[in-house]
Scaffold this motif. Structure first.
Motif, PDB file in Angstrom:
ATOM      1  N   ARG A 112      13.732  19.386 -23.537  1.00  0.00           N
ATOM      2  CA  ARG A 112      13.551  18.059 -24.127  1.00  0.00           C
ATOM      3  C   ARG A 112      12.613  17.189 -23.297  1.00  0.00           C
ATOM      4  NH1 ARG A 112      16.816  15.553 -27.751  1.00  0.00           N
ATOM      5  NH2 ARG A 112      18.509  17.034 -27.332  1.00  0.00           N
TER       6      ARG A 112
ATOM      7  N   ARG B 208       0.685  13.417 -26.138  1.00  0.00           N
ATOM      8  CA  ARG B 208       1.040  12.023 -26.421  1.00  0.00           C
ATOM      9  C   ARG B 208      -0.197  11.135 -26.259  1.00  0.00           C
ATOM     10  NH1 ARG B 208       5.996   9.095 -26.119  1.00  0.00           N
ATOM     11  NH2 ARG B 208       7.031  10.761 -24.975  1.00  0.00           N
TER      12      ARG B 208
ATOM     13  N   ARG C  29      14.828  22.812 -31.076  1.00  0.00           N
ATOM     14  CA  ARG C  29      13.545  23.231 -30.531  1.00  0.00           C
ATOM     15  C   ARG C  29      13.770  23.945 -29.207  1.00  0.00           C
ATOM     16  NH1 ARG C  29       9.985  23.106 -34.618  1.00  0.00           N
ATOM     17  NH2 ARG C  29       9.731  21.048 -35.577  1.00  0.00           N
TER      18      ARG C  29
ATOM     19  N   SER D 281       6.843  15.984 -36.128  1.00  0.00           N
ATOM     20  CA  SER D 281       7.283  17.137 -35.353  1.00  0.00           C
ATOM     21  C   SER D 281       7.231  16.831 -33.866  1.00  0.00           C
ATOM     22  CB  SER D 281       6.395  18.351 -35.654  1.00  0.00           C
ATOM     23  OG  SER D 281       6.882  19.503 -35.022  1.00  0.00           O
ATOM     24  N   CYS D 282       7.854  17.691 -33.060  1.00  0.00           N
ATOM     25  CA  CYS D 282       7.804  17.574 -31.605  1.00  0.00           C
ATOM     26  C   CYS D 282       6.530  18.227 -31.080  1.00  0.00           C
ATOM     27  CB  CYS D 282       9.027  18.258 -30.978  1.00  0.00           C
ATOM     28  SG  CYS D 282      10.569  17.356 -31.227  1.00  0.00           S
ATOM     29  N   TYR D 283       5.855  17.523 -30.167  1.00  0.00           N
ATOM     30  CA  TYR D 283       4.654  18.031 -29.529  1.00  0.00           C
ATOM     31  C   TYR D 283       4.822  17.975 -28.011  1.00  0.00           C
ATOM     32  CZ  TYR D 283       1.908  17.820 -33.886  1.00  0.00           C
ATOM     33  OH  TYR D 283       1.412  18.019 -35.148  1.00  0.00           O
TER      34      TYR D 283
ATOM     35  N   TYR E  28       8.744  17.384 -24.187  1.00  0.00           N
ATOM     36  CA  TYR E  28       8.270  17.145 -25.545  1.00  0.00           C
ATOM     37  C   TYR E  28       8.546  15.710 -25.992  1.00  0.00           C
ATOM     38  CZ  TYR E  28       7.422  22.124 -26.088  1.00  0.00           C
ATOM     39  OH  TYR E  28       6.930  23.385 -25.938  1.00  0.00           O
ATOM     40  N   PHE E  29       7.787  15.252 -26.949  1.00  0.00           N
ATOM     41  CA  PHE E  29       8.030  13.976 -27.606  1.00  0.00           C
ATOM     42  C   PHE E  29       7.918  14.208 -29.112  1.00  0.00           C
ATOM     43  CE2 PHE E  29       3.492  14.191 -27.760  1.00  0.00           C
ATOM     44  CZ  PHE E  29       3.091  13.420 -28.844  1.00  0.00           C
ATOM     45  N   HIS E  30       8.547  13.354 -29.873  1.00  0.00           N
ATOM     46  CA  HIS E  30       8.477  13.492 -31.327  1.00  0.00           C
ATOM     47  C   HIS E  30       7.453  12.511 -31.881  1.00  0.00           C
ATOM     48  CE1 HIS E  30       9.996  14.557 -35.340  1.00  0.00           C
ATOM     49  NE2 HIS E  30       9.709  13.305 -35.643  1.00  0.00           N
ATOM     50  N   CYS E  31       6.426  13.034 -32.544  1.00  0.00           N
ATOM     51  CA  CYS E  31       5.423  12.190 -33.193  1.00  0.00           C
ATOM     52  C   CYS E  31       5.916  11.905 -34.611  1.00  0.00           C
ATOM     53  CB  CYS E  31       4.063  12.881 -33.230  1.00  0.00           C
ATOM     54  SG  CYS E  31       2.795  11.912 -34.085  1.00  0.00           S
TER      55      CYS E  31
ATOM     56  N   CYS F 274      13.377  15.745 -35.977  1.00  0.00           N
ATOM     57  CA  CYS F 274      12.985  16.978 -36.679  1.00  0.00           C
ATOM     58  C   CYS F 274      14.135  17.477 -37.543  1.00  0.00           C
ATOM     59  CB  CYS F 274      12.610  18.072 -35.678  1.00  0.00           C
ATOM     60  SG  CYS F 274      10.995  17.874 -34.883  1.00  0.00           S
TER      61      CYS F 274
ATOM     62  N   CYS G  27      16.459  18.150 -31.818  1.00  0.00           N
ATOM     63  CA  CYS G  27      15.704  16.925 -32.099  1.00  0.00           C
ATOM     64  C   CYS G  27      16.249  16.326 -33.384  1.00  0.00           C
ATOM     65  CB  CYS G  27      14.211  17.224 -32.233  1.00  0.00           C
ATOM     66  SG  CYS G  27      13.237  15.775 -32.744  1.00  0.00           S
TER      67      CYS G  27
END
Length: 267
Positions: free
Chosen positions: A121, A139, A117, A132-134, A124-127, A113, A110
């Motif tokens: 991919r 979302r 991770r 961080s990736c969640y 997950y999404f990056h907030c 980040c 990522c």
């Protein structure tokens, strides 16, 4: 004709490595010039040093040299050994200097980040606010807390952002290890250790407390006594009747409250 290193079954993936990663190389730590299986092995070893000033952590991005586990050739960071041609890691990240043969983990880098991770991919999404990736299920379905992962787990105090353990995101947006979270729940602790908000649906518990209060009559001296409370769940401040079992927030009906001093009224 003799088979190459890549073709020999005993040189195949998952045959080398440590308890953290299966890989076919070791790293030379740039900080102390020692050789370790991975950065976690380095950090664990240095944390055991009796001299506090010698303790340090390896910065993954600074690794420059690796040693092939098959032929022991030391060389600059690369996916393939320059001597025997073995693939030193089925997954390889040139940015993180990271190798891993267990590609079933779904590793991905990522760029937001800044590290690799696991989990795929696509899952997950990056907030950007949380930093961080969640998991995709979070979302538009979580409370954002700025840099929520860049702190230590409030239970075990391990740094969360690059921890190998799975992380739980609580209703309040704060984070901790899953295993620490479930250990906390098992011990009947239902409040976030950071902000004290309830971490699960407590409505059934609040109804049970309602029944207990209704069945428990306070002595005459306390029956009409009032106290000011702050609700940890909704942050509302109210004046309520005191009860030995608990004080209920008149705004959200939570018993996750604490008594406070009366507010100072303007003159």
């Amino acid at each position: 004709m003799e088979a190459s290193a890549n073709e020999r079954p005993d040189f195949g993936k998952m045959g080398y490595g440590c308890k953290h990663y299966k890989r076919r190389c070791k790293i030379r730590a740039p900080c102390c010039n020692e050789v370790f299986d991975c950065r976690h092995c380095h950090n664990e070893a240095t944390n055991l040093l009796s001299n506090h000033f010698d303790r340090h952590e390896l910065v993954r991005f600074e690794v420059k040299q690796v040693i092939c586990s098959v032929c022991d050739t030391e060389q600059p960071v690369a996916r393939v050994c320059t001597n025997c041609g073995v693939n030193m890691g089925e997954y390889f990240c040139e940015v993180c200097k990271f190798y891993d043969d267990d590609i079933d983990k779904g590793q991905f880098h990522c760029s937001d980040c800044g590290i690799c991770r696991v989990g795929g991919r696509e899952n997950y999404f990056h907030c950007k606010k949380c930093g961080s990736c969640y998991a995709l299920g979070l979302r538009n379905n979580h409370t954002c807390v700025e840099n929520s992962m860049r702190h230590h787990c409030p239970i075990c105090y391990e740094y969360l952002f690059d921890s190998l353990k799975e992380t739980a995101v609580m209703k309040c947006g704060h984070t901790m290890h899953y295993e620490c979270y479930y250990e906390m729940i098992k011990r009947e602790k239902y409040c976030c250790p950071i902000c004290s908000k309830s971490v699960t649906d407590m409505s059934r518990t609040w109804k049970r407390i309602d029944q207990e209060i209704e069945a428990t009559i306070m002595p005459e001296d306390y029956r009409h006594r009032k106290v000011w409370i702050l609700c940890n769940d909704c942050n509302d401040t109210t004046e309520v009747f005191f009860h030995i079992i608990g004080q209920k927030c008149s705004h959200c009906n939570s018993y996750n409250t604490r008594t406070i001093a009366p507010p100072v009224l303007p003159q």
